[in-house]
Design a protein around this motif. Structure first.
Motif, PDB file in Angstrom:
ATOM      1  N   PRO A  79       0.800  -1.233   0.000  1.00 47.32           N
ATOM      2  CA  PRO A  79       0.000   0.000   0.000  1.00 47.32           C
ATOM      3  C   PRO A  79       0.829   1.278   0.000  1.00 47.32           C
ATOM      4  O   PRO A  79       0.347   2.333  -0.414  1.00 47.32           O
ATOM      5  N   SER A  80       2.052   1.210   0.517  1.00 53.13           N
ATOM      6  CA  SER A  80       2.976   2.347   0.509  1.00 53.13           C
ATOM      7  C   SER A  80       2.309   3.583   1.102  1.00 53.13           C
ATOM      8  O   SER A  80       1.614   3.491   2.115  1.00 53.13           O
ATOM      9  N   VAL A  81       2.509   4.746   0.478  1.00 48.61           N
ATOM     10  CA  VAL A  81       2.029   6.018   1.044  1.00 48.61           C
ATOM     11  C   VAL A  81       0.664   6.399   0.497  1.00 48.61           C
ATOM     12  O   VAL A  81       0.223   7.542   0.647  1.00 48.61           O
ATOM     13  N   TYR A  82      -0.050   5.434  -0.085  1.00 46.61           N
ATOM     14  CA  TYR A  82      -1.281   5.744  -0.812  1.00 46.61           C
ATOM     15  C   TYR A  82      -2.519   5.218  -0.089  1.00 46.61           C
ATOM     16  O   TYR A  82      -2.452   4.272   0.691  1.00 46.61           O
ATOM     17  N   ARG A  83      -3.673   5.817  -0.417  1.00 46.12           N
ATOM     18  CA  ARG A  83      -4.934   5.512   0.264  1.00 46.12           C
ATOM     19  C   ARG A  83      -5.673   4.330  -0.353  1.00 46.12           C
ATOM     20  O   ARG A  83      -6.871   4.152  -0.088  1.00 46.12           O
ATOM     21  N   THR A  84      -5.041   3.534  -1.161  1.00 48.89           N
ATOM     22  CA  THR A  84      -5.692   2.412  -1.823  1.00 48.89           C
ATOM     23  C   THR A  84      -6.510   1.603  -0.810  1.00 48.89           C
ATOM     24  O   THR A  84      -5.957   1.031   0.132  1.00 48.89           O
ATOM     25  N   PRO A  85      -7.840   1.523  -0.977  1.00 49.83           N
ATOM     26  CA  PRO A  85      -8.664   0.895   0.058  1.00 49.83           C
ATOM     27  C   PRO A  85      -8.673  -0.624   0.059  1.00 49.83           C
ATOM     28  O   PRO A  85      -8.948  -1.240   1.084  1.00 49.83           O
ATOM     29  N   LEU A  86      -8.386  -1.249  -1.095  1.00 48.85           N
ATOM     30  CA  LEU A  86      -8.492  -2.707  -1.187  1.00 48.85           C
ATOM     31  C   LEU A  86      -7.209  -3.297  -1.761  1.00 48.85           C
ATOM     32  O   LEU A  86      -6.631  -2.743  -2.698  1.00 48.85           O
ATOM     33  N   LEU A  87      -6.804  -4.438  -1.210  1.00 43.51           N
ATOM     34  CA  LEU A  87      -5.581  -5.102  -1.663  1.00 43.51           C
ATOM     35  C   LEU A  87      -5.795  -6.602  -1.649  1.00 43.51           C
ATOM     36  O   LEU A  87      -6.366  -7.159  -0.704  1.00 43.51           O
ATOM     37  N   GLU A  88      -5.322  -7.253  -2.711  1.00 45.05           N
ATOM     38  CA  GLU A  88      -5.300  -8.706  -2.742  1.00 45.05           C
ATOM     39  C   GLU A  88      -3.916  -9.161  -3.186  1.00 45.05           C
ATOM     40  O   GLU A  88      -3.364  -8.629  -4.157  1.00 45.05           O
ATOM     41  N   VAL A  89      -3.355 -10.118  -2.461  1.00 45.21           N
ATOM     42  CA  VAL A  89      -2.040 -10.661  -2.786  1.00 45.21           C
ATOM     43  C   VAL A  89      -2.153 -12.177  -2.885  1.00 45.21           C
ATOM     44  O   VAL A  89      -2.642 -12.833  -1.958  1.00 45.21           O
ATOM     45  N   GLU A  90      -1.737 -12.731  -4.012  1.00 40.62           N
ATOM     46  CA  GLU A  90      -1.702 -14.177  -4.221  1.00 40.62           C
ATOM     47  C   GLU A  90      -0.287 -14.544  -4.661  1.00 40.62           C
ATOM     48  O   GLU A  90       0.143 -14.191  -5.755  1.00 40.62           O
ATOM     49  N   THR A  91       0.432 -15.238  -3.803  1.00 41.17           N
ATOM     50  CA  THR A  91       1.818 -15.584  -4.095  1.00 41.17           C
ATOM     51  C   THR A  91       2.081 -17.043  -3.769  1.00 41.17           C
ATOM     52  O   THR A  91       1.719 -17.507  -2.684  1.00 41.17           O
ATOM     53  N   LYS A  92       2.714 -17.731  -4.688  1.00 38.16           N
ATOM     54  CA  LYS A  92       3.227 -19.050  -4.403  1.00 38.16           C
ATOM     55  C   LYS A  92       4.734 -18.946  -4.177  1.00 38.16           C
ATOM     56  O   LYS A  92       5.450 -18.404  -5.024  1.00 38.16           O
ATOM     57  N   CYS A  93       5.183 -19.436  -3.036  1.00 37.79           N
ATOM     58  CA  CYS A  93       6.615 -19.505  -2.744  1.00 37.79           C
ATOM     59  C   CYS A  93       7.091 -20.875  -3.219  1.00 37.79           C
ATOM     60  O   CYS A  93       6.658 -21.907  -2.692  1.00 37.79           O
ATOM     61  N   VAL A  94       7.976 -20.867  -4.215  1.00 38.96           N
ATOM     62  CA  VAL A  94       8.228 -22.062  -5.006  1.00 38.96           C
ATOM     63  C   VAL A  94       9.653 -22.573  -4.813  1.00 38.96           C
ATOM     64  O   VAL A  94      10.626 -21.803  -4.863  1.00 38.96           O
ATOM     65  N   LEU A  95       9.776 -23.874  -4.631  1.00 37.79           N
ATOM     66  CA  LEU A  95      11.072 -24.540  -4.506  1.00 37.79           C
ATOM     67  C   LEU A  95      11.657 -24.815  -5.886  1.00 37.79           C
ATOM     68  O   LEU A  95      10.946 -25.260  -6.800  1.00 37.79           O
ATOM     69  N   THR A  96      12.950 -24.536  -6.058  1.00 36.81           N
ATOM     70  CA  THR A  96      13.660 -24.782  -7.312  1.00 36.81           C
ATOM     71  C   THR A  96      15.029 -25.366  -7.009  1.00 36.81           C
ATOM     72  O   THR A  96      15.473 -25.365  -5.853  1.00 36.81           O
ATOM     73  N   THR A  97      15.718 -25.816  -8.043  1.00 38.60           N
ATOM     74  CA  THR A  97      17.062 -26.376  -7.855  1.00 38.60           C
ATOM     75  C   THR A  97      18.111 -25.270  -7.964  1.00 38.60           C
ATOM     76  O   THR A  97      18.996 -25.296  -8.810  1.00 38.60           O
ATOM     77  N   THR A  98      18.010 -24.297  -7.072  1.00 39.40           N
ATOM     78  CA  THR A  98      18.940 -23.168  -7.017  1.00 39.40           C
ATOM     79  C   THR A  98      19.302 -22.904  -5.560  1.00 39.40           C
ATOM     80  O   THR A  98      18.673 -23.443  -4.644  1.00 39.40           O
ATOM     81  N   ASN A  99      20.311 -22.058  -5.342  1.00 37.49           N
ATOM     82  CA  ASN A  99      20.661 -21.659  -3.976  1.00 37.49           C
ATOM     83  C   ASN A  99      19.413 -21.209  -3.231  1.00 37.49           C
ATOM     84  O   ASN A  99      18.560 -20.509  -3.789  1.00 37.49           O
ATOM     85  N   PRO A 100      19.282 -21.565  -1.960  1.00 35.55           N
ATOM     86  CA  PRO A 100      18.184 -21.006  -1.178  1.00 35.55           C
ATOM     87  C   PRO A 100      18.211 -19.477  -1.215  1.00 35.55           C
ATOM     88  O   PRO A 100      19.276 -18.859  -1.241  1.00 35.55           O
TER      89      PRO A 100
END
Length: 792
Positions: A355-376
């Motif tokens: 939301p930062s410094v703004y008055r945005t009234p609604l927020l939706e966040v959809e994130t998948k934290c995904v495992l891969t064959t790379t450094n953690p």
């Protein structure tokens, strides 16, 4: 009793809050007298080397140690199976969040050495110990590891596709966390009713941490006490001790952590690493200290990395260009295993900071934290906060372009206003203070915003494209967890502060001393700091999240109040007065209405000399105080960057830079300025040059500074800095934190400037890093599209 002498006229001026004071450690460090991890040595120590996987993904079929053990001087070689038999356990769980369906997230087992399977290039499979470092490295090369290679997957967006190789069999779809926040129905309705929607796919590129001091570990074991000691660089000795004890499978108090100077961390050294557990196991097994030192090239393979998110951000606006809703969807690459805070940046921290410094009234966040064959992937300066601010500022600039509105005006129209404070953001954070519009206006004036047109024409005359970008930011700093504030008056007349945070270059010794000086009036040059000895600590959540001054500052203020409380009782006895008649100010206890007084340091000296006190009075001024953490604070600011781009080569340079910040109470302006400079430099690096590349087999192609570019002094222009402070109301010091804000402002302003410079070609967005190659290709593609519109 002889009355104490009033010596006010002879005391030196206090060095307290608000003064620019050089860091206490600088004189030592610039003379090469520092004591970093690799400077630590013990008599009779042996040396370790790690055998690392040359495959990104594969089954371990066997490990042949025969040739390696034949090397003269080799003492032992340990495998993952050996550590398991010795009782070692995987890393404990760290920051967690519930899955979308409410189920708890799970943690894949991350052991010190691989067992059965390797999951990224450079993962340790064996640990060689020898009489010399040369012999250990020579033997490590001869360890024959038979690995059956499996398909690799290095991008999170590829790892979630059906049929992608599974990094851990027990994690279907490679999802470590399916995170969701927000009211989906309300957000969907707001988007459906919006007058305009801007949609932007955007990437936060993976970066190599590249701390100035590579990691090193020195382990020893006291067989009689059955106690381990680990000397290494970390961000908090108390927390590191807890993790190491868990992984070793030993009871509380059986590990001591010692940390000296730390040459940079940026989040990477926030948790123990595999090598720490290896040297401790070997030290107990061999009955002698064991040391391991990283090389720079090896660190690319063994350190955690930062960032690596692929997101799509959408912004909905009404007919008056007011923000009505924001939606972010995407994937975050957490690598082969979860670090202590691995899911925090793309999930929880992103949600809090979007939301930062703004008055945005609604927020939706959809994130998948995904495992891969790379450094953690672990914490990296800002740990999700710079990324969230970057996404928002880029989509605002794009929305302004689509609507034909000045981007500054669009920001101004949607700012949270001072009269609306306290304000609860769509990310459920309660902003307590700030004046975001006035601060932005300060930044525009300081940057000579109105003079840009003339500078652009001057650049054009030299055949260069000039662009400017404004980037506002707000960070949610602080974190839950206890913090310690210890004050100890030493027999030699010095005062020792003890805190659970740990300096990795921030200058804690000076800043914390200034707080103590302001509270207790003691001489600045008499104050010492202990942070890196876990035996001295009873609590502490470590350094991170720009919370050190906020958390430790509060702890020191509260500890100081306890010192004064005890001192008043003792002073009343010494001054033959009632306790209620004794006041404390500027380091002295004074009997009201008289000339009788005694200094705090004088009182401490008398106690050490054996002052005879009646029963019931405190016997010491020493205090060990622990508090339960502090509420979040919200540093914010506005950066303005100007870049020049050579359209013939794509080379881009930041040529002008302005940063105006609200860090609340500033204890030491010099340290704040230095921290800001460093953050800006790291942001410029990520924005323009830092690119981590894996091939299809999971091999790291940018495995050294030959292939991986870091910013140099010439890449960072002079920075015009200004302050627009509003005091934080969430902690007694009024501070907000500053250590990571430079990144949050520079990613946004630099990339907005790059796209502004490229606008004549119709280029609406370019992903980080905006390397010369990427910029040149974008220009060529734009030109080809203009020449052949049907091909666009």
């Amino acid at each position: 009793m002889e009355a104490p002498v009033n010596s006010n006229e002879h005391r030196p001026p206090l060095v307290g809050i608000g003064q620019s004071v050089p860091r206490k450690e600088d004189r030592t460090l610039v003379r090469g007298e520092g004591s970093y991890s690799d400077d630590q040595n013990l008599p009779g120590q042996a040396y370790g080397a790690v055998v690392r996987s040359q495959h990104a993904h594969g089954l371990i079929r066997g490990i042949d140690l025969t040739a390696a053990l034949a090397i003269p001087g080799v003492l032992a070689i340990y495998t993952g199976e050996d550590l398991v038999k010795a009782g070692q356990r995987p890393q404990p769980a760290g920051v967690t969040a519930p899955n979308r369906d409410g189920s708890p997230m799970r943690w894949p087992a991350w052991r010190a050495l691989a067992v059965g399977k390797v999951r990224h290039i450079g993962e340790g499979v064996a640990f060689v110990v020898a009489e010399s470092a040369v012999a250990a490295r020579e033997a490590a090369v001869l360890v024959d590891v038979d690995i059956q290679a499996l398909p690799a997957v290095t991008a999170a967006s590829e790892a979630v596709k059906p049929g992608a190789p599974l990094v851990h069999d027990e994690f279907p779809g490679n999802a470590a966390l399916d995170f969701h926040f927000g009211d989906s129905a309300a957000v969907a309705a707001a988007f459906a009713a919006a007058a305009h929607v801007t949609r932007l796919p955007i990437i936060s590129n993976r970066v190599i941490v590249a701390a100035m001091e590579p990691r090193a570990s020195l382990g020893s074991y006291d067989a009689q006490a059955q106690r381990f000691t680990l000397r290494h660089a970390c961000q908090g000795a108390h927390g590191a001790r807890k993790v190491v004890e868990h992984m070793l499978g030993v009871e509380d108090g059986k590990v001591r952590i010692l940390t000296g100077h730390v040459g940079g961390s940026f989040g990477m050294k926030a948790h123990p690493f595999a090598e720490d557990l290896c040297v401790l196991h070997a030290a107990r097994d061999l009955g002698r200290p064991v040391k391991w030192s990283d090389s720079r090239s090896e660190s690319f393979l063994s350190d955690t990395h930062g960032r690596d998110h692929e997101m799509t951000i959408e912004l909905a606006l009404d007919a008056d260009a007011n923000f009505v809703a924001m939606r972010v969807r995407g994937v975050g690459n957490v690598g082969a295993y979860l670090t202590q805070g691995g899911v925090f940046p793309p999930a929880v921290n992103q949600m809090k900071n979007l939301p930062s410094v703004y008055r945005t009234p609604l927020l939706e966040v959809e994130t998948k934290c995904v495992l891969t064959t790379t450094n953690p992937v672990g914490a990296y300066r800002g740990n999700g906060r710079p990324e969230a601010n970057y996404y928002v500022e880029r989509v605002i600039d794009l929305a302004a372009l689509e609507l034909g509105i000045d981007p500054v005006e669009l920001r101004r129209r949607n700012h949270v206003r001072p009269q609306e404070l306290p304000f609860t953001s769509a990310g459920r954070q309660v902003y307590d203070s700030g004046d975001f519009t006035a601060l932005m206006d300060d930044a525009l004036r300081l940057s000579d915003w109105d003079g840009f047109a003339a500078r652009r024409e001057e650049s054009r005359a030299r055949g260069l494209l000039r662009g400017r970008g404004v980037g506002q930011y707000l960070e949610v700093t602080g974190a839950p967890g206890t913090e310690m504030g210890g004050v100890r008056f030493e027999p030699d007349g010095t005062v020792t502060m003890i805190t659970g945070t740990l300096d990795t270059g921030q200058g804690h010794a000076s800043a914390f001393a200034q707080v103590l000086v302001s509270e207790l009036g003691i001489p600045f040059d008499k104050v010492k700091l202990i942070q890196g000895d876990s035996d001295e600590l009873v609590a502490g959540s470590g350094t991170g999240g720009s919370k050190s001054l906020v958390a430790s500052g509060r702890a020191m203020i509260e500890a100081s109040a306890k010192v004064i409380e005890a001192g008043r009782k003792i002073a009343a006895h010494e001054l033959e007065a009632a306790e209620q008649d004794v006041e404390f100010a500027a380091g002295r206890f004074v009997v009201v209405g008289t000339d009788r007084e005694i200094g705090l340091m004088d009182l401490a000296a008398r106690l050490h000399a054996g002052l005879d006190l009646p029963p019931g009075l405190p016997a010491t001024l020493n205090v060990t105080h622990v508090h339960d953490g502090v509420p979040s604070a919200f540093p914010n600011g506005c950066h303005v960057a100007e870049v020049e781009i050579d359209p013939e080569t794509g080379a881009c340079h930041v040529v002008r830079y302005t940063a105006v910040s609200d860090f609340g109470t500033i204890v030491n302006p010099m340290l704040v300025e230095g921290q800001s400079h460093g953050g800006v430099a790291q942001g410029i690096g990520q924005a323009l040059m830092e690119r981590t590349v894996f091939n299809e087999q999971g091999q790291l192609l940018t495995g050294s500074f030959t292939d991986y570019a870091l910013p140099r002094a010439g890449d960072v222009p002079p920075i015009a800095m200004g302050n627009h402070p509003t005091r934080a109301l969430t902690n007694p010091l009024g501070a907000k934190g500053c250590g990571e804000a430079g990144c949050a402002g520079s990613l946004t302003s630099v990339m907005n400037a790059v796209t502004d410079a490229l606008r004549p070609f119709g280029i609406r967005h370019i992903d980080m890093p905006a390397t010369p190659e990427r910029i040149w290709n974008a220009i060529q593609e734009a030109k080809a599209g203009a020449e052949h519109p049907s091909a666009a």
